[in-house]
Scaffold this motif. Sequence first.
Motif, PDB file in Angstrom:
ATOM      1  N   THR A  36       0.829  -1.207   0.000  1.00  0.00           N
ATOM      2  CA  THR A  36       0.000   0.000   0.000  1.00  0.00           C
ATOM      3  C   THR A  36       0.860   1.253   0.000  1.00  0.00           C
ATOM      4  O   THR A  36       0.612   2.193  -0.770  1.00  0.00           O
ATOM      5  CB  THR A  36      -0.923   0.009   1.240  1.00  0.00           C
ATOM      6  OG1 THR A  36      -1.714  -1.179   1.227  1.00  0.00           O
ATOM      7  CG2 THR A  36      -1.824   1.220   1.256  1.00  0.00           C
ATOM      8  N   LYS A  37       1.882   1.265   0.825  1.00  0.00           N
ATOM      9  CA  LYS A  37       2.771   2.431   0.897  1.00  0.00           C
ATOM     10  C   LYS A  37       3.524   2.631  -0.420  1.00  0.00           C
ATOM     11  O   LYS A  37       3.633   3.748  -0.921  1.00  0.00           O
ATOM     12  CB  LYS A  37       3.756   2.244   2.046  1.00  0.00           C
ATOM     13  CG  LYS A  37       4.641   3.427   2.289  1.00  0.00           C
ATOM     14  CD  LYS A  37       5.511   3.214   3.506  1.00  0.00           C
ATOM     15  CE  LYS A  37       6.391   4.429   3.737  1.00  0.00           C
ATOM     16  NZ  LYS A  37       7.219   4.286   4.919  1.00  0.00           N
ATOM     17  N   ALA A  41       3.115   5.787  -2.993  1.00  0.00           N
ATOM     18  CA  ALA A  41       4.267   6.663  -3.248  1.00  0.00           C
ATOM     19  C   ALA A  41       4.614   6.705  -4.738  1.00  0.00           C
ATOM     20  O   ALA A  41       4.911   7.780  -5.280  1.00  0.00           O
ATOM     21  CB  ALA A  41       5.472   6.180  -2.441  1.00  0.00           C
TER      22      ALA A  41
END
Length: 189
Positions: A36-37, A41
């Motif tokens: 998810t991160k 990003a």
Amino acid sequence: VSAPSIGLFCILCAMTVVFVISRNVLTAVAVLAGSTKLHGALSNGVLHADTQTVLAVPVGQVLNRFGADVDQVDTRIAQVMTVFMQTSLGALAGIGLALWVQPFLCLPMVVLGVHYWKTRQFFRHSARDLKRLEGICRSPILTTGAFLCDASDELVLDGSNEQVLHDLALQVEMWSRSYFTMHCANRWL
């Protein structure tokens, strides 16, 4: 078989079950959070990039970065984390057992551990550089592949498709050199 050894066996089995369940839950949560991160990003970076960067960076390089990072997080981290946990706990159990049986092995183990750590730190920078080289060598392959997909009709009519395929083969050969060198270096680090 005595009653205390059966009790110890039951405790070890229960600890194994708890460890396996907690390892699987931890792996799933870590991979989901990392994925998810990373996706957020990457998308944010591409969507908020300035026009000069978008025009200057080849499509293959962007696809290369996305593909490599997404592959690392989505597929490889879970495998690496599982192997790391199993290997570390096996090594710790072996070291603990060896030190319990022969306590004088502590000094040689510390000396060998420090030597291994220094060697690993020294060669880790080389492995990073090899990984960067492998990524740089992969980018022209993706760019040429995208070019071949876009301009395949014109290349056949023009007759220059053999030259483009020859260039692509040279790029793949250069990439495979860096790829195999990187994996040979990483195998023992």
